[in-house]
Design a protein around this motif. Sequence first.
Motif, PDB file in Angstrom:
ATOM      1  N   ARG A 157       0.844  -1.210   0.000  1.00  0.00           N
ATOM      2  CA  ARG A 157       0.000   0.000   0.000  1.00  0.00           C
ATOM      3  C   ARG A 157       0.874   1.253   0.000  1.00  0.00           C
ATOM      4  NH1 ARG A 157      -3.671   2.223   2.957  1.00  0.00           N
ATOM      5  NH2 ARG A 157      -3.051   1.361   4.972  1.00  0.00           N
ATOM      6  N   SER A 158       2.013   1.180   0.733  1.00  0.00           N
ATOM      7  CA  SER A 158       2.886   2.353   0.771  1.00  0.00           C
ATOM      8  C   SER A 158       3.490   2.628  -0.605  1.00  0.00           C
ATOM      9  CB  SER A 158       3.986   2.180   1.821  1.00  0.00           C
ATOM     10  OG  SER A 158       5.045   1.395   1.295  1.00  0.00           O
ATOM     11  N   MET A 159       3.526   1.583  -1.464  1.00  0.00           N
ATOM     12  CA  MET A 159       3.985   1.783  -2.841  1.00  0.00           C
ATOM     13  C   MET A 159       2.830   2.234  -3.732  1.00  0.00           C
ATOM     14  SD  MET A 159       6.174  -1.681  -3.405  1.00  0.00           S
ATOM     15  CE  MET A 159       7.460  -2.200  -2.274  1.00  0.00           C
ATOM     16  N   ASN A 160       1.667   2.458  -3.124  1.00  0.00           N
ATOM     17  CA  ASN A 160       0.480   2.866  -3.859  1.00  0.00           C
ATOM     18  C   ASN A 160      -0.012   1.765  -4.796  1.00  0.00           C
ATOM     19  OD1 ASN A 160      -1.515   4.713  -4.170  1.00  0.00           O
ATOM     20  ND2 ASN A 160      -0.495   5.870  -5.790  1.00  0.00           N
ATOM     21  N   GLN A 165      -3.082  -5.517  -7.478  1.00  0.00           N
ATOM     22  CA  GLN A 165      -1.642  -5.772  -7.347  1.00  0.00           C
ATOM     23  C   GLN A 165      -1.323  -6.425  -6.010  1.00  0.00           C
ATOM     24  OE1 GLN A 165      -0.356  -1.749  -8.226  1.00  0.00           O
ATOM     25  NE2 GLN A 165       0.659  -2.441 -10.103  1.00  0.00           N
TER      26      GLN A 165
ATOM     27  N   PRO B  71      -0.195   7.687  -0.343  1.00  0.00           N
ATOM     28  CA  PRO B  71       0.944   6.775  -0.450  1.00  0.00           C
ATOM     29  C   PRO B  71       1.568   6.831  -1.852  1.00  0.00           C
ATOM     30  CG  PRO B  71      -1.113   5.548  -0.426  1.00  0.00           C
ATOM     31  CD  PRO B  71      -1.468   6.978  -0.254  1.00  0.00           C
ATOM     32  N   GLY B  72       2.787   6.304  -1.964  1.00  0.00           N
ATOM     33  CA  GLY B  72       3.413   6.208  -3.279  1.00  0.00           C
ATOM     34  C   GLY B  72       4.457   7.275  -3.564  1.00  0.00           C
ATOM     35  N   TYR B  76       9.237   3.532   1.803  1.00  0.00           N
ATOM     36  CA  TYR B  76       9.128   3.224   3.230  1.00  0.00           C
ATOM     37  C   TYR B  76       9.557   1.790   3.480  1.00  0.00           C
ATOM     38  CZ  TYR B  76       6.553   2.827   7.739  1.00  0.00           C
ATOM     39  OH  TYR B  76       6.174   2.642   9.038  1.00  0.00           O
ATOM     40  N   LEU B  82      10.384  -7.773   5.192  1.00  0.00           N
ATOM     41  CA  LEU B  82       9.231  -8.048   4.349  1.00  0.00           C
ATOM     42  C   LEU B  82       9.589  -8.409   2.919  1.00  0.00           C
ATOM     43  CD1 LEU B  82       6.744  -5.300   5.569  1.00  0.00           C
ATOM     44  CD2 LEU B  82       6.623  -7.737   6.018  1.00  0.00           C
ATOM     45  N   LEU B  84       9.427 -10.821  -0.036  1.00  0.00           N
ATOM     46  CA  LEU B  84       8.414 -11.820  -0.364  1.00  0.00           C
ATOM     47  C   LEU B  84       9.120 -13.123  -0.707  1.00  0.00           C
ATOM     48  CD1 LEU B  84       6.107  -9.521  -2.518  1.00  0.00           C
ATOM     49  CD2 LEU B  84       5.920 -10.064  -0.091  1.00  0.00           C
ATOM     50  N   LYS B  87       9.346 -14.648  -4.293  1.00  0.00           N
ATOM     51  CA  LYS B  87       9.995 -13.962  -5.406  1.00  0.00           C
ATOM     52  C   LYS B  87      11.503 -14.039  -5.256  1.00  0.00           C
ATOM     53  CE  LYS B  87       6.475 -10.394  -6.242  1.00  0.00           C
ATOM     54  NZ  LYS B  87       5.964 -10.816  -7.557  1.00  0.00           N
ATOM     55  N   LEU B  95      10.199  -4.777  -7.220  1.00  0.00           N
ATOM     56  CA  LEU B  95       8.747  -4.716  -6.991  1.00  0.00           C
ATOM     57  C   LEU B  95       8.155  -3.296  -7.077  1.00  0.00           C
ATOM     58  CD1 LEU B  95       6.224  -6.386  -6.407  1.00  0.00           C
ATOM     59  CD2 LEU B  95       6.685  -6.124  -3.979  1.00  0.00           C
ATOM     60  N   PRO B  96       8.789  -2.290  -6.435  1.00  0.00           N
ATOM     61  CA  PRO B  96       8.184  -0.954  -6.512  1.00  0.00           C
ATOM     62  C   PRO B  96       8.062  -0.443  -7.950  1.00  0.00           C
ATOM     63  CG  PRO B  96      10.086  -0.955  -5.038  1.00  0.00           C
ATOM     64  CD  PRO B  96      10.009  -2.311  -5.632  1.00  0.00           C
ATOM     65  N   ILE B  98       7.623  -2.381 -10.598  1.00  0.00           N
ATOM     66  CA  ILE B  98       6.536  -3.140 -11.223  1.00  0.00           C
ATOM     67  C   ILE B  98       5.183  -2.594 -10.769  1.00  0.00           C
ATOM     68  CG2 ILE B  98       5.428  -5.403 -11.181  1.00  0.00           C
ATOM     69  CD1 ILE B  98       8.334  -6.546 -11.310  1.00  0.00           C
ATOM     70  N   ILE B  99       5.109  -2.268  -9.467  1.00  0.00           N
ATOM     71  CA  ILE B  99       3.861  -1.693  -8.953  1.00  0.00           C
ATOM     72  C   ILE B  99       3.539  -0.393  -9.677  1.00  0.00           C
ATOM     73  CG2 ILE B  99       2.787  -0.652  -6.903  1.00  0.00           C
ATOM     74  CD1 ILE B  99       2.972  -3.662  -6.745  1.00  0.00           C
ATOM     75  N   ARG B 100       4.598   0.327 -10.050  1.00  0.00           N
ATOM     76  CA  ARG B 100       4.371   1.599 -10.729  1.00  0.00           C
ATOM     77  C   ARG B 100       3.987   1.402 -12.198  1.00  0.00           C
ATOM     78  NH1 ARG B 100       9.366   4.784  -9.202  1.00  0.00           N
ATOM     79  NH2 ARG B 100       8.784   4.593  -7.011  1.00  0.00           N
ATOM     80  N   GLY B 101       3.985   0.148 -12.643  1.00  0.00           N
ATOM     81  CA  GLY B 101       3.511  -0.126 -13.999  1.00  0.00           C
ATOM     82  C   GLY B 101       4.606  -0.473 -14.987  1.00  0.00           C
ATOM     83  N   ARG B 143      15.418  -2.407  -2.366  1.00  0.00           N
ATOM     84  CA  ARG B 143      14.036  -2.268  -2.819  1.00  0.00           C
ATOM     85  C   ARG B 143      13.498  -0.884  -2.463  1.00  0.00           C
ATOM     86  NH1 ARG B 143      10.472  -5.883   0.509  1.00  0.00           N
ATOM     87  NH2 ARG B 143      10.825  -4.165   1.939  1.00  0.00           N
TER      88      ARG B 143
END
Lengths: 265, 255
Positions: A157-160, A165, B71-72, B76, B82, B84, B87, B95-96, B98-101, B143
């Motif tokens: 969630r902190s990564m939005n 996802q 957030p984002g 943090y 943490l 995973l 992976k 990961l961050p 990938i989360i961003r697209g 990360r």
Amino acid sequence: MRKRSENIRDKLLPAGAFALILLIWWALSASGIIPGFMLPSPWDMISALFRDFPNLMTHAWVSIQEAVYGLLIGVLLAFGLACAMDRFGMLEKAVLPLLVVTQTIPTIAIAPLLVLWMGFGMAPKITLVVITTFFPVAVGLLDGFKSVDPDAVALLRSMNATRWQIFRHVKIPASLPFFFSGLRVSASYAVVGAVISEWLGGFEGLGVYMTRVRKAYAFDKMFAVILLIVIVSLLLMKLVNVIKTAAMPWLKYRKETDGTQRKTV
Amino acid sequence: MELLRTENISKSYSGRMILRDISMHLEKGELVSLLGLSGSGKTTLLNILSGLIRPDTGSVYLSGAEITGQPGHISYMLQKDLLLEHKRVIDNVALPLIIRGMKKEEARKRAEPCFRDFDLEGTQTLYPSQLSGGMRQRAALLRTYLGSQGVILLDEPFSALDMITREQLHAWYLDIMSRMGFSTVLITHDVDEAIQLSDRIYLLTGSPGEIHHEIRVDCPRNTRQDFNLLPEFAAYKRQIRDILQEAMRTSNAAG
Ligand SMILES: Nc1ncnc2c1ncn2[C@@H]1O[C@H](COP(=O)(O)OP(=O)(O)OP(=O)(O)O)[C@@H](O)[C@H]1O
Ligand SMILES: [Mg+2]
């Protein structure tokens, strides 16, 4: 080294127990304590299996299809419902108790109803397998989703991250071990479920074969088909295990906890 | 140049106030510590800075733009690494992105060169369970770095490590911060660690937690290595200990 000898012991013990039971069985039938027509010897069973092999295979193929289709549909439904219940807490509260209640209805009681509604084809058999395999998978998945570390969710969630996802990167992987435990149970129910529903009507399948040989008092064939059902069930569970290992390659490295395999700073 | 600033942040949980009127800031290139006793609200404050939770009152600004409750924006690292377990290390650190697209291949390509900088060369295709404690921590830091746009929040990242590993990581962290040019807000309850690493220290004391003291630690990065062996270090330590003890006395007297 120790691990290896333990491994051998773990395989030897059940094999020994199995051999002992075979021996007692053989002694009982060979000595005539139990008449041969009621309790065929292990050898009679095996020879019945081979004598009727082509016929048995035709019937087995039908049962396997019913079991696998039913299992697949059951898993898909379970997945859909578990996801929906995880997403909407209200749904879980409303539906889960109902699901638990349905599990107390004996399969054998619904099977005739299904045959009456859907006829003598595959449909009622597949439906029954769906009903019996659905629950362990659904409950396993639901437990799996709940097992997720809330901090891992917070990290995403902190990564939005979007809800999807978070689901894909954290919840699904964390629920896989639970899913596969459920699937193993379901796989063992699947073949039995198909066979039971075949007892109550139909033209093909191991259950149909069973009712026929029962009417003919062919005990050796009766035992042969039971053996075949056991083998098919075990193979299906084995298949689940193979898929499980392939789906979770990271588990292979979990066991190396003695530190020697680890890289140091 | 000021990167991060908070103004008068307060937060209560079920009627109990945890943080009151927190105002702090972070300059570019700085490492600022939030030092406080266990339960003083440090994690709550980072959760607010990262946008995970909203403060009851007050605002958070990043480079002048308000980001309260969003957030984002700020990367943090929570109290645990943490990583995973399912992976591989490279996919964990990417990961961050990938989360961003970003596409998986592209994200891996972006992450790849950083493995050398973070002393993780050769671990790309391993799973987290194959790493040592120090490596896991550095992977989690990588990360966090890859997800960052210049500001990193760390919640007690070194506290679970043994003393030698921790000291090595301290020196390494200051070095990588200067090399990569990012800024850090670090939470710790360890006075030595705060002095060893920080350019400035905010002392979070009392209940609700408030910031009454800000201590500037004057020691250039390149002489930090043996800072804890110098008399100046002991003087800082004495000063901070006195403040914490005094704060405890007043809170005990009040409660
Ligand atoms: N979601 C929550 N709901 C209610 N109370 C909370 C919540 N989160 C934190 N608290 C309370 O707020 C206080 C501060 O918690 P916080 O985790 O921010 O402290 P901390 O300084 O990080 O402590 P530690 O050093 O142990 O990590 C604690 O008393 C805690 O019980
Ligand atoms: Mg904390």
